[in-house]
Design a protein around this motif. Structure first.
Motif, PDB file in Angstrom:
ATOM      1  N   SER A  97       0.827  -1.209   0.000  1.00 56.84           N
ATOM      2  CA  SER A  97       0.000   0.000   0.000  1.00 56.84           C
ATOM      3  C   SER A  97       0.863   1.262   0.000  1.00 56.84           C
ATOM      4  O   SER A  97       0.545   2.263  -0.660  1.00 56.84           O
ATOM      5  N   VAL A 124      -6.007   3.650  -4.656  1.00 55.61           N
ATOM      6  CA  VAL A 124      -6.787   2.978  -3.610  1.00 55.61           C
ATOM      7  C   VAL A 124      -7.403   1.699  -4.162  1.00 55.61           C
ATOM      8  O   VAL A 124      -7.434   0.652  -3.483  1.00 55.61           O
ATOM      9  N   THR A 169      -4.785  -0.905  -4.383  1.00 61.58           N
ATOM     10  CA  THR A 169      -4.469  -1.383  -3.033  1.00 61.58           C
ATOM     11  C   THR A 169      -5.477  -2.437  -2.583  1.00 61.58           C
ATOM     12  O   THR A 169      -5.108  -3.460  -1.980  1.00 61.58           O
ATOM     13  N   SER A 170      -6.763  -2.224  -2.863  1.00 60.95           N
ATOM     14  CA  SER A 170      -7.789  -3.206  -2.498  1.00 60.95           C
ATOM     15  C   SER A 170      -7.589  -4.515  -3.220  1.00 60.95           C
ATOM     16  O   SER A 170      -7.894  -5.589  -2.688  1.00 60.95           O
ATOM     17  N   SER A 208      -6.785  -0.253   2.420  1.00 57.31           N
ATOM     18  CA  SER A 208      -7.573   0.614   1.549  1.00 57.31           C
ATOM     19  C   SER A 208      -8.039   1.859   2.291  1.00 57.31           C
ATOM     20  O   SER A 208      -8.007   2.977   1.766  1.00 57.31           O
ATOM     21  N   GLY A 218     -12.518   1.501  -3.134  1.00 54.54           N
ATOM     22  CA  GLY A 218     -11.761   0.419  -2.514  1.00 54.54           C
ATOM     23  C   GLY A 218     -12.649  -0.681  -1.980  1.00 54.54           C
ATOM     24  O   GLY A 218     -12.333  -1.878  -2.104  1.00 54.54           O
TER      25      GLY A 218
END
Length: 881
Positions: free
Chosen positions: A386, A418, A421-422, A431, A475
């Motif tokens: 992240s 974001v 990242t999820s 997230s 996210g």
């Protein structure tokens, strides 16, 4: 005269009946009443024995028990002491008609076959032995909440409700609490009353009477011939890892029992299930087993929206009542999502929802669970991912900034970060953190004043809020899609495995191959050693082991204890072994390969220290079901083939008997009649008549001799018992020898011999080939009118000599040609004598020619008639100068 043990074994096919003498406390007289009933059975001629009694501290009961045969007990060492338990094998070997066993709810010592005595009794009932037993009603599983309220703690030893409800007879042995206290004082058993006041005893008595009354209502409904359950009611209980879920399950079970309706336990597996602590996971498994013991059908669904999954399952399954626990409530705040109960009320307004209040223990669990929920452990790798994505988003934003692109493009980059990242991390916290830090980074790097968290324009607050909400929602949606994709992939993998298993099973040709295919599939899925046993007339064959790798101990899986556990599964059609309450010390979990009540084998899956989850368990049962169906189909196919062979043999037998009864009777009658006339009235016949009678007797006798020789030859050739005596012979000489034995009726026909090669040599058994020629020529004489021409010829065809017998008779219909060489087949022809149509001659010819490595055929002869042709290998002769 049969012994009692033999009688018991002879009736083993029926299931025994269970009679329970129930009470509400020790000392009410349950065992004494049971012994009185057993005494009446003995006087009625029943074979009665005592399996185990616990009455040494009750003198009058012990005196009554001494009059019965007592079977030996089995000794176990537990906590440094020797304890004695029921010896199930000794009871099965003795096989009495009626067996007395005390304390139905007792838990056995470690090392016993079963964990509970009620399981021992169930095995004895399956073996056809009737059981008398005793029980304090407070030990029934579904009423433990009420027992706990009365006594301060639930009973330690419990039995499933089904054991009590399915008993053939329950006799409640009642005693007023005051009388019970006086009896215990007289017997010097005041130790039993130390913690039980008279109000508690009265409460236990009331509870026991109510539970027995519920069972009586169920029996009444059965006796009226109605169905056990009404399909208009269906209770669903929601499973969880909460300690209070036990109470919820028991309440739902009592409700289902009261309504006499279906009972389902549902667990919704979310994406957070894999990360819950091991104690909670163990508690969930215990709750699942409790629901199964109380008669629930356990189901599992997958999804993060728990309320929606429960509502959809209820709608599809016809649920009418939902039972769930109520967690600790908190004050509502703005935008806080509704509780599970509120969502269910909204999604299923037509259903009855019953909320069971949680206890203080449950609230502590909920509080602890909340702490874990709001402060989950985030893997370091996810934090690094992240962070990297946030840095990359910032770098791309700086590039966009110096290129003069608008702030909206930069905000989109952060939202994309974001979302990524999820996708690339497992924790939802990453997230959320990226959403917050992304807003702060946008403020720091791209709003005036730059490189500061201060802002000049007031509209930036709205920008930050929209950016944060967009990032957070994006996210969350990406995480949900990833979770759904995971579940979809899992289901697709399961479907693929089942389809692959089905295809492999269809290719298997035997029962052993089917079990091997199943074992290899299970080995591929579970990565555990697999052991298979095939059932053969109620006994298991030697085990076949399919190891994960070469480093395995074969003796571990071939031990007698493992075979005993597998044999128990075969006999009782229930799972046993590791992870169960039967043979729990075994190395494998053994399951039956079965369809309904038919067991075709047993498969063991090696224990790995952890129980299978619901997905693995469902997949295992599905594959075993496919295996059982394949074995059943294979068994039906084998039975069908065996029945076809048997039918064919019966048809051959019937044809033979019919032919013998018809065809042999005519010549034998002719022989006996002519012989009788010659003996009795020989002087009345002239010489010509006598000669004709002698000829008839001779012809009929020769026909019988040829028939018997054909029968013997066919049976020997078909059974592979006739050895060919091969030699090199001239075809012409063999044909000439055959013509000397042709039936005298050949005088009415014109026989012609035509040879393309008079000195053609062939490798043959001359005696059998002569018989072939005789049979074919006799067949031509039989089915052609007098005066017909019959031509015998032979020629060389490559490595074979081809010999043909042709006639100019009416011929053979095309429909009959494929069957003329079948045994007992005879084409209908009005020219032929019915008594000479047994249909063995041509069948014998085909067998002889096939044994020589040749071929025999039938064809039309121009312009009319039939030609039979057979081939035999020729013999090359080398000439030397």
């Amino acid at each position: 005269m049969e012994t009692s043990a033999q009688v018991g074994r002879g009736e083993r096919r029926r299931k025994g009946s269970l009679t329970i003498f129930a009470g509400y406390f020790s000392g009410t007289g349950k065992t004494y009443r049971m012994l009185e009933a057993a005494g009446r059975a003995v006087r009625a001629g029943e074979d009665v024995a005592v399996g185990l009694l616990s009455c040494s501290q009750w003198p009058q009961t012990q005196i009554l028990a001494d009059g019965f045969e007592t079977l030996p007990l089995k000794a176990f060492s537990e906590a440094g002491k020797t304890v004695y338990e029921l010896d199930v094998d000794a009871c099965l070997k003795r096989g009495p008609r009626l067996l007395l066993i005390d304390e139905l709810s007792h838990e056995n010592a470690g090392g016993s076959r079963h964990r509970k005595r009620c399981q021992d009794i169930e095995e004895l009932l399956q073996a056809g032995i009737d059981i008398y037993t005793t029980l304090d009603v407070q030990h029934i599983e579904s009423i433990q909440d009420t027992v706990s309220e009365i006594l301060g703690a639930p009973a330690e030893e419990r039995i499933p409700d089904r054991v009590f409800d399915q008993a053939a007879r329950v006799e409640f042995v009642d005693c007023e609490p005051e009388d019970l206290r006086e009896r215990l004082i007289r017997q010097d058993r005041t130790d039993l009353l130390s913690e039980y006041s008279q109000p508690k005893l009265s409460a236990l008595r009331e509870l026991a009477l109510r539970r027995c009354a519920d069972r009586t209502a169920l029996d009444t409904q059965k006796s009226r011939g109605g169905e056990r359950y009404r399909t208009r009611e269906h209770v669903l209980v929601c499973l969880s890892a909460a300690p209070s879920n036990e109470r919820v399950i028991r309440t739902a079970a009592r409700m289902a029992d009261a309504f006499r309706c279906g009972f389902t336990a549902l667990f919704v597996e979310t994406k957070n299930f894999q990360s819950i602590p091991q104690p909670d996971r163990n508690r969930l498994r215990a709750n699942l087993r409790l629901a199964q013991q109380l008669g629930a059908s356990v189901e599992t669904v997958y999804g993060d929206d728990v309320a929606y999954q429960i509502a959809e399952f209820s709608r599809l399954s016809g649920v009418t009542k939902i039972v769930l626990g109520r967690g600790e409530t908190s004050n509502r705040i703005l935008f806080w999502k509704p509780s599970l109960t509120e969502r269910l009320v909204e999604l299923t307004p037509e259903l009855d929802i019953h909320i069971i209040p949680d206890t203080g223990t449950a609230r502590r669990f909920a509080s602890h669970y909340k702490k874990e929920l709001y402060a989950p452990a985030v893997p370091l790798l996810d934090l690094l991912k992240s962070t990297l994505l946030l840095v990359l988003s910032t770098l791309v934003g700086l590039i966009f900034y110096y290129l003069g692109l608008s702030e909206a493009n930069i905000i989109t980059v952060y939202i994309l970060g974001v979302m990524l990242t999820s996708i690339f991390t497992k924790s939802a916290v990453c997230s959320f953190l990226n959403s917050v830090v992304g807003v702060l980074a946008f403020n720091f790097f791209f709003t005036e004043p730059r490189f500061s968290l201060h802002i000049y324009a007031s509209d930036y607050m709205v920008t930050f809020l929209v950016m944060f909400l967009a990032s957070l929602l994006t996210g969350s949606l990406a995480a949900k899609l990833k979770s759904l994709a995971k579940h979809s992939a899992q289901l697709a993998w399961r479907t693929k495995l089942l389809f692959e298993t089905n295809q492999e099973l269809q290719k298997a040709g035997t029962q052993d191959e089917i079990l091997s295919v199943t074992a290899r599939q299970l080995l591929k899925i579970f990565q555990r050693d697999i052991v298979t046993y095939r059932s053969d007339q109620g006994q298991l064959d030697a085990p076949k082991i399919f190891p994960v790798d070469d480093a395995f101990s074969e003796s571990k899986y071939s031990a007698a204890s493992e075979h005993q556990a597998a044999q128990w599964v075969l006999t009782n059609n229930k799972r046993a072994g590791a992870g169960t309450e039967t043979f729990s010390d075994a190395c494998c979990t053994y399951l039956a390969v079965r369809t309904a009540e038919q067991v075709y084998g047993v498969i063991g899956v090696a224990a790995s220290g952890e129980e299978m989850d619901s997905f693995e368990g469902g997949l295992l049962l599905s594959i075993l079901g496919e295996c059982a169906l394949a074995m059943e189909n294979q068994k039906n196919l084998e039975e069908k083939e065996a029945a076809a062979v048997l039918a064919k043999n019966e048809q051959l037998r019937a044809n033979l008997l019919r032919s013998i009864s018809h065809d042999l009777r005519t010549p034998l009658t002719s022989i006996s009649g002519n012989a009788s006339n010659l003996l009795s009235n020989g002087d009345m016949f002239d010489a010509k008549t006598k000669h004709q009678m002698y000829v008839d007797i001779y012809d009929d006798a020769m026909w019988l001799i040829n028939l018997v020789e054909n029968l013997l030859s066919v049976s020997r050739l078909e059974g592979g018992q006739m050895n060919l005596h091969l030699s090199t012979e001239l075809i012409g000489e063999v044909v000439a020898e055959a013509l000397r034995h042709i039936n005298r009726r050949s005088a009415e026909h014109h026989l012609h011999i035509q040879s393309g090669d008079e000195y053609l040599l062939a490798q043959m058994d001359a005696h059998l080939i002569v018989q072939v020629i005789i049979n074919i020529v006799d067949n031509a004489i039989k089915y052609t009118p007098p005066g017909s021409d019959i031509e015998i010829s032979w020629e060389r065809q490559g490595r074979f000599a081809a010999l043909s017998v042709a006639d100019n008779g009416p011929g053979i219909p095309d429909s009959a040609k494929p069957r003329v060489f079948d045994m007992f087949y005879s084409a209908s022809n009005r020219i032929a004598d019915s008594r000479r149509s047994m249909g063995l001659g041509l069948a014998l010819c085909k067998s002889i020619i096939t044994a020589h490595g040749g071929e025999i055929t039938v064809a039309d002869h121009a312009p009319h008639g039939t030609v039979f042709t057979f081939t035999i290998p020729i013999e090359e002769v080398e000439l030397h100068e």
